[in-house]
Scaffold this active site. Structure first.
Site, PDB file in Angstrom:
ATOM      1  N   HIS A  46      -6.180  -2.333  -3.912  1.00 50.29           N
ATOM      2  CA  HIS A  46      -5.026  -1.775  -3.218  1.00 50.29           C
ATOM      3  C   HIS A  46      -4.294  -0.748  -4.075  1.00 50.29           C
ATOM      4  O   HIS A  46      -3.525   0.063  -3.550  1.00 50.29           O
ATOM      5  CB  HIS A  46      -4.077  -2.912  -2.834  1.00 50.29           C
ATOM      6  CG  HIS A  46      -3.379  -2.708  -1.516  1.00 50.29           C
ATOM      7  ND1 HIS A  46      -3.827  -1.849  -0.535  1.00 50.29           N
ATOM      8  CD2 HIS A  46      -2.235  -3.267  -1.019  1.00 50.29           C
ATOM      9  CE1 HIS A  46      -3.007  -1.897   0.508  1.00 50.29           C
ATOM     10  NE2 HIS A  46      -2.033  -2.733   0.233  1.00 50.29           N
ATOM     11  N   ASN A  96       4.696  -2.055   0.095  1.00 52.21           N
ATOM     12  CA  ASN A  96       5.420  -1.933   1.360  1.00 52.21           C
ATOM     13  C   ASN A  96       6.714  -1.137   1.234  1.00 52.21           C
ATOM     14  O   ASN A  96       7.308  -0.741   2.241  1.00 52.21           O
ATOM     15  CB  ASN A  96       5.740  -3.320   1.927  1.00 52.21           C
ATOM     16  CG  ASN A  96       4.504  -4.064   2.368  1.00 52.21           C
ATOM     17  OD1 ASN A  96       3.383  -3.611   2.156  1.00 52.21           O
ATOM     18  ND2 ASN A  96       4.696  -5.217   2.979  1.00 52.21           N
ATOM     19  N   ASN A 142       0.221  -0.144   4.964  1.00 50.61           N
ATOM     20  CA  ASN A 142       1.658  -0.380   4.842  1.00 50.61           C
ATOM     21  C   ASN A 142       2.343   0.595   3.900  1.00 50.61           C
ATOM     22  O   ASN A 142       3.512   0.950   4.110  1.00 50.61           O
ATOM     23  CB  ASN A 142       1.921  -1.813   4.386  1.00 50.61           C
ATOM     24  CG  ASN A 142       1.610  -2.835   5.460  1.00 50.61           C
ATOM     25  OD1 ASN A 142       1.700  -2.539   6.649  1.00 50.61           O
ATOM     26  ND2 ASN A 142       1.231  -4.031   5.063  1.00 50.61           N
TER      27      ASN A 142
END
Length: 214
Positions: A46, A96, A142
């Site tokens: 990620h 996020n 996100n």
């Protein structure tokens, strides 16, 4: 170096970065390049966007120039690319919330959404594939969604770095937050190189005012 020396060094870096922000805009173009990811989780799929930023910093000779800027909760490094100036950014907020750091930096440097590049992982592309996308939806990412919300725009060019998708749909969260496997790590260096090449070529073309394509 003692605590006082470290404090003075941190103050110097902060003042230097402040001068960079407050100085008149250079004659050439200025671009913000943000590597999306989770701070404190290097080596995870990620956070591959942050790995690309590390590669960019090495290529541009500013790998030792990262400085924390509390105004946008991010690490910043300034680099030159011909007549253009690049502001490299690694958020210190969770994925996020990456958009808050990106939007605050864009405001500090007087940049529009079109002048902000987002570099992030892409589940729907296999590892080894990189692609540039000009605007569009967040496609479920996100970090990108946060940037779109905070910048109030979807116009940001995005460099998508493939990480592949797990076979089990319910394993996506653990997969993206997991580290690359040893086999994947062997493939990663040339991927980072290609990602840096694609991004720098695109920025050069836009800085010259010539048409560019994804």
């Amino acid at each position: 170096m003692g605590p006082l020396g470290l404090s003075r060094a941190g103050l110097w870096l902060s003042r230097a970065m402040s001068r960079c922000v407050l100085e008149p805009r250079p004659a050439g173009k200025r671009w913000l390049v943000a590597g999306l990811g989770n701070p404190g989780l290097p080596g995870t799929r990620h956070s591959v966007g942050m790995a690309v930023l590390g590669q960019l910093a090495r290529r541009l000779g500013v790998a030792e120039s990262w400085a924390r800027d509390r105004r946008c909760a991010a690490d910043l490094a300034l680099a030159s690319l011909g007549d253009a100036q690049l502001v490299l950014l690694r958020p210190r907020r969770l994925m996020n919330l990456n958009g808050y750091s990106v939007a605050q930096a864009a405001e500090l440097f007087g940049l529009t959404a079109e002048e902000v590049y987002l570099v992030h992982d892409e589940l729907d592309k296999p590892l080894g594939k990189v692609a540039l996308k000009l605007g569009g939806s967040a496609r479920g990412h996100n970090g990108v969604r946060s940037c779109m919300s905070c910048l109030n725009s979807s116009a940001m060019p995005r460099l998508r770095v493939g990480i592949g998708r797990p076979t089990q749909p319910d394993a996506v969260r653990a997969y993206v937050l997991g580290r690359f496997s040893p086999a994947e790590l062997e493939l990663l260096p040339p991927v980072l190189e290609r990602a840096a090449d694609l991004l720098l070529d695109h920025i050069r073309q836009r800085s010259r005012g010539t048409p560019s394509s994804p």
